[in-house]
Design a protein around this motif. Structure first.
Motif, PDB file in Angstrom:
ATOM      1  N   SER A  31       2.346  32.124  13.848  1.00  0.00           N
ATOM      2  CA  SER A  31       2.692  32.428  15.245  1.00  0.00           C
ATOM      3  C   SER A  31       2.499  31.229  16.166  1.00  0.00           C
ATOM      4  O   SER A  31       3.103  31.162  17.235  1.00  0.00           O
ATOM      5  N   ARG A  32       1.653  30.272  15.762  1.00  0.00           N
ATOM      6  CA  ARG A  32       1.337  29.078  16.551  1.00  0.00           C
ATOM      7  C   ARG A  32       0.692  29.408  17.901  1.00  0.00           C
ATOM      8  O   ARG A  32       0.681  28.587  18.805  1.00  0.00           O
ATOM      9  N   ARG A  33       0.149  30.604  18.000  1.00  0.00           N
ATOM     10  CA  ARG A  33      -0.560  31.008  19.206  1.00  0.00           C
ATOM     11  C   ARG A  33      -2.060  31.080  18.928  1.00  0.00           C
ATOM     12  O   ARG A  33      -2.465  31.090  17.762  1.00  0.00           O
TER      13      ARG A  33
ATOM     14  N   ARG B   7       5.080  34.246  33.434  1.00  0.00           N
ATOM     15  CA  ARG B   7       4.725  33.186  32.495  1.00  0.00           C
ATOM     16  C   ARG B   7       3.388  32.575  32.899  1.00  0.00           C
ATOM     17  O   ARG B   7       3.118  32.330  34.065  1.00  0.00           O
TER      18      ARG B   7
ATOM     19  N   ARG C 195       2.452  27.397  20.698  1.00  0.00           N
ATOM     20  CA  ARG C 195       3.275  28.195  21.611  1.00  0.00           C
ATOM     21  C   ARG C 195       2.394  28.726  22.732  1.00  0.00           C
ATOM     22  O   ARG C 195       1.195  28.963  22.551  1.00  0.00           O
ATOM     23  N   ASN C 196       3.005  28.910  23.887  1.00  0.00           N
ATOM     24  CA  ASN C 196       2.260  29.455  25.019  1.00  0.00           C
ATOM     25  C   ASN C 196       1.856  30.895  24.723  1.00  0.00           C
ATOM     26  O   ASN C 196       2.490  31.599  23.931  1.00  0.00           O
TER      27      ASN C 196
ATOM     28  N   GLU D 222       3.224  22.198  16.826  1.00  0.00           N
ATOM     29  CA  GLU D 222       3.121  22.378  18.273  1.00  0.00           C
ATOM     30  C   GLU D 222       2.826  23.830  18.589  1.00  0.00           C
ATOM     31  O   GLU D 222       3.425  24.749  18.019  1.00  0.00           O
TER      32      GLU D 222
ATOM     33  N   GLU E   7       2.148  21.699  25.985  1.00  0.00           N
ATOM     34  CA  GLU E   7       1.326  22.433  25.030  1.00  0.00           C
ATOM     35  C   GLU E   7       0.698  21.495  23.993  1.00  0.00           C
ATOM     36  O   GLU E   7       1.198  20.396  23.734  1.00  0.00           O
TER      37      GLU E   7
END
Length: 268
Positions: A123-125, A80, A70-71, A68, A54
């Motif tokens: 959320s890092r998304r 996934r 997130r997926n 970093e 990622e």
């Protein structure tokens, strides 16, 4: 410099006393890596991504991860989603030397997806994302913001030679640039707002320049005999004609104390 095996080196070739490049720092990350982008100078970070790797931001001085991604959530079948970051670009960076916040980052994936991250979001998304209508894996991204329209745009190039102009706010395709016949490997926007040009290179051995005011057709084209993997614009403007960038630079030099302009020339 990032290598596919995960090795990242910080070089200082212009400060070496020999012909060998001098390694300032080196650290090892999880590979394989497929793309890297240097953040604005004020941020002091580098963005790196790869296959099943990622997007991550790393401090240039320590090599430690500072952020970093997130997926994305699982698909409608609760499976996934695979990770393959193939291009990365700082949307609000404005280039390493120009500074900028470096909070908004766009990535392209090997599955024809464009995603936009805001590192201030917990959320890092992705805060925005879209799938391109056709093409291959995305190999290059650059800003396409036109000074005349004022719309925040992104230019994407893929492994099949397809080049799209994207509206970042609406996450929609607004146009396509014609011409390339091979994989796009280098894509860059001129740093001067008075020169709204985008240059691209690829495996078709051609260097092409597009005017964002009339972006559909190429403005210039050069055959360079070799398969090309990168391109950069000079900080200067049009050769043989003074543009706004040169005039501003001359005005700035006029107010510099004696001796500083010679130092700047040595740095260039």
């Amino acid at each position: 410099v990032a290598h596919e095996d995960g090795t990242v080196k910080l070089l200082a070739p212009f400060h070496s006393t020999t012909n060998q490049e001098k390694d300032v720092a080196e650290w090892q990350l999880k590979g394989p890596l497929t793309c890297m982008a240097l953040g604005p100078s004020s941020s002091g970070v580098v963005a790196i991504g790869g296959k099943e790797r990622e997007l991550g931001l790393y401090d240039l001085s320590t090599g430690e991860a500072t952020w970093e991604a997130r997926n994305v959530p699982h698909d409608k079948l609760s499976l996934r989603q695979p990770v393959w970051v193939t291009a990365v670009h700082f949307l609000d960076g404005g280039g390493y030397e120009e500074g900028g916040a470096g909070n908004m980052i766009a990535i392209g994936t090997g599955y024809k997806q464009v995603r936009v991250y805001d590192i201030r979001v917990s959320s890092r998304r992705p805060v925005r994302m879209m799938d391109l209508p056709e093409g291959h894996r995305i190999t290059a991204l650059c800003s396409g913001k036109s000074s005349s329209s004022g719309s925040n745009q992104l230019v994407s190039g893929d492994a099949g030679g397809t080049v799209y102009r994207l509206d970042v706010g609406k996450m929609a395709v607004v146009g396509r640039m014609e011409g390339p016949a091979g994989s796009i490997r280098g894509l860059v926007r001129h740093s001067s707002p008075s020169l709204p040009f985008v240059a691209l290179t690829g495996l078709d051995r051609m260097a092409r320049v597009y005017d964002l005011r009339k972006p559909r057709k190429e403005a210039f084209r050069f055959y360079l005999k070799q398969r090309l993997t990168a391109v950069l614009f000079s900080r200067q403007g049009r050769k043989g004609k003074k543009g706004k960038a040169e005039e501003e630079e001359e005005e700035a030099r006029a107010v510099l104390p004696a001796g500083e302009d010679e130092l700047e020339g040595m740095e260039d």
